[in-house]
Design a protein around this motif. Structure first.
Motif, PDB file in Angstrom:
ATOM      1  N   SER A  22      -2.206   9.098   2.992  1.00 23.83           N
ATOM      2  CA  SER A  22      -1.635   7.827   2.544  1.00 23.83           C
ATOM      3  C   SER A  22      -1.101   6.983   3.687  1.00 23.83           C
ATOM      4  CB  SER A  22      -0.528   8.076   1.515  1.00 23.83           C
ATOM      5  OG  SER A  22       0.486   8.904   2.058  1.00 23.83           O
ATOM      6  N   ALA A  29      -5.233  10.428  -1.124  1.00 22.12           N
ATOM      7  CA  ALA A  29      -3.769  10.496  -1.259  1.00 22.12           C
ATOM      8  C   ALA A  29      -3.136  11.351  -0.179  1.00 22.12           C
ATOM      9  CB  ALA A  29      -3.401  11.036  -2.636  1.00 22.12           C
ATOM     10  N   TYR A  53       1.101   4.097  -3.151  1.00 23.27           N
ATOM     11  CA  TYR A  53       0.895   5.540  -3.002  1.00 23.27           C
ATOM     12  C   TYR A  53       2.138   6.323  -3.428  1.00 23.27           C
ATOM     13  CZ  TYR A  53      -3.685   5.728  -0.716  1.00 23.27           C
ATOM     14  OH  TYR A  53      -5.034   5.684  -0.455  1.00 23.27           O
ATOM     15  N   THR A  66       0.837  -1.207   0.000  1.00 23.35           N
ATOM     16  CA  THR A  66       0.000   0.000   0.000  1.00 23.35           C
ATOM     17  C   THR A  66       0.868   1.251   0.000  1.00 23.35           C
ATOM     18  OG1 THR A  66      -1.722  -1.166   1.249  1.00 23.35           O
ATOM     19  CG2 THR A  66      -1.832   1.240   1.211  1.00 23.35           C
ATOM     20  N   LYS A  81       2.189   8.922  -6.555  1.00 24.46           N
ATOM     21  CA  LYS A  81       2.543  10.328  -6.365  1.00 24.46           C
ATOM     22  C   LYS A  81       3.680  10.731  -7.298  1.00 24.46           C
ATOM     23  CE  LYS A  81       3.803  13.746  -2.877  1.00 24.46           C
ATOM     24  NZ  LYS A  81       4.136  13.987  -1.446  1.00 24.46           N
TER      25      LYS A  81
END
Length: 462
Positions: free
Chosen positions: A440, A437, A424, A420, A428
């Motif tokens: 995160s 976001a 993210y 995970t 980004k």
């Protein structure tokens, strides 16, 4: 000339400490956990100096400069959750578990608790990947400071800093790290405290800071992001191997208990001095604001400290970066050699710790040579290293310490948390907006703990 002298003296002292402890680090236990003989003051300072890198001084100050009073939730979380709660909830128990299972690294502790060499290898690999990524960003920051002070190329500065840290870590292992961290911690605390004290005098005291207006307008202050950063810089500590293994080095739970107040006070001084200095910068630099908020604290230091004070402050920023990087080098080297490869040799550990730091420098230098946009994307992924490592270890550490133990749950939550965080970070870097976001890390933690709970309940029903 003053800055050069201060930093040169500090670097020489770090090397001397490494050489002084070489003989005590000739055994595996001496190299990795300082023979479990560290006292309360050293434990508090090595924890605090490893916890707070130059990010809290420069970037934390920039957050306060941009967001004003709203940013002060971050130092509150750092002190209460990152320092005080870590020692009270986890420190003594981790110290006991490491001795009961005769574990020298965090992955080894899990491997022995769950009787799984494969689990130790998996967590060792995650440690090496996550911390190497993070180390590259720390080296870049230290190189920028040294390059500026000595007027040398950033690439050369990165290799000089990396080589010096690699040498003293390879020489004295955890002994070198603990003692240099203490020196670095003293420099950090005194540097940022002096900056705040003088800045308060210039701005008119704490009352003036309460009325300080942030550099950004209210509509651009994202409270969800601030809350996520508060969690990231505090709760993440519970699962970072380079901090968890600090408790392995203590002589016993009593040392951890006595170190709690010292570590909390250290965290209070460093974090609040950094953030309140950022508020002072918003007032003092209002008529001539820096183009980049990250320059707010360096600009403030140049304005209020004078040549000698600025030299001490530059040394404090460098010390903050190095105290984190040297711990990462030791943790990464041991993860590769001791946990993944299963080699029990101090010579191999010395070589691996040395190479880990040089590898981080190579990555940092390679990034600096990229086109600006690509360098920004790569650096964003590197910064994910902190979140990735915490995401992998946070749920397993908390659950294991509390007694909710399941090997399947540890594996599932570690993979879920790391994946995970990486998703993210890559999104980004690629400028792809994923849901939530700006939260995160909170999402990473939620995913990791949810997966752990589901897997744990599933194994209990068998």
């Amino acid at each position: 000339m003053i800055s050069e002298s201060v930093i040169a003296a500090y670097l020489a002292a770090s090397l001397a400490l490494g050489a002084a402890f070489k003989s005590k680090a000739d055994t595996i236990q001496g190299f990795l956990v300082a023979n479990r003989e560290i006292g309360n003051w050293l434990l508090a300072f090595t924890f605090g100096a490893t916890y707070f890198s130059s990010v809290v001084i420069v970037v934390g100050g920039a957050w306060a400069y941009m967001w004003g009073q709203a940013s002060l939730i971050i130092p509150v979380f750092n002190v209460v959750l990152g320092a005080l709660a870590t020692f009270i909830l986890f420190g003594q128990r981790i110290n006991q578990l490491s001795k009961i299972h005769d574990a020298l690294t965090v992955p080894e502790l899990f491997g022995k608790i769950y009787s799984s060499r494969g689990l130790q290898r998996l967590l060792g690999l995650m440690t090496a990947i996550g911390l190497t990524l993070y180390a590259a960003t720390v080296i870049s920051g230290a190189a920028a400071m040294v390059g500026t002070v000595f007027h040398i190329d950033l690439a050369l500065a990165a290799f000089i800093i990396a080589a010096l840290m690699a040498i003293y870590v390879a020489l004295g292992g955890m002994y070198s790290v603990v003692w240099t961290d203490t020196l670095q911690g003293l420099m950090m605390a005194s540097g940022v405290a002096a900056l705040l004290a003088i800045s308060l005098g210039r701005v008119g005291g704490m009352t003036a800071l309460e009325a300080a207006k942030p550099a950004l307008p209210p509509e651009r202050i994202n409270m969800r992001l601030i809350f996520d950063l508060a969690l990231l810089t505090s709760v993440a500590v519970w699962g970072l191997p380079q901090l968890v293994n600090r408790f392995y080095t203590a002589r016993g739970p009593g040392v951890v208990r006595r170190a709690t107040g010292i570590a909390t006070l250290f965290a209070f001084i460093v974090t609040y001095s950094s953030f309140l200095s950022g508020l002072a910068a918003a007032e003092l630099l209002r008529s001539n604001p820096p183009a980049d908020p990250l320059k707010a604290i360096p600009t403030l230091a140049s304005m209020v400290l004078g040549p000698i004070g600025a030299a001490v402050f530059s040394g404090a920023v460098l010390a903050a970066a190095m105290s984190t990087a040297d711990s990462i080098a030791l943790t990464t080297g041991s993860a590769v050699v001791y946990d993944v490869l299963g080699i029990r040799s101090t010579r191999a550990l010395r070589a691996a710790s040395f190479l880990a730091m040089i590898a981080a420098a190579v990555i940092a230098v390679a990034t600096l040579s990229l086109p600006k946009e690509l360098a920004h994307a790569v650096t964003t992924i590197f910064k994910t290293g902190w979140t990735l490592t915490a995401g992998a270890f946070l749920a397993p550490v908390v659950a294991t310490v509390l007694g909710a133990r399941s090997r399947e749950a540890v594996v599932a939550s570690a993979v879920a948390g790391a994946s995970t965080a990486l998703a993210y970070g890559v999104a980004k870097a690629a400028r792809v907006v994923l849901p939530l976001a700006d939260m995160s890390f909170a999402i990473t933690v939620l995913v990791s703990f949810t997966v752990y709970a589901v897997a744990y309940l599933a194994t209990r029903r068998r």
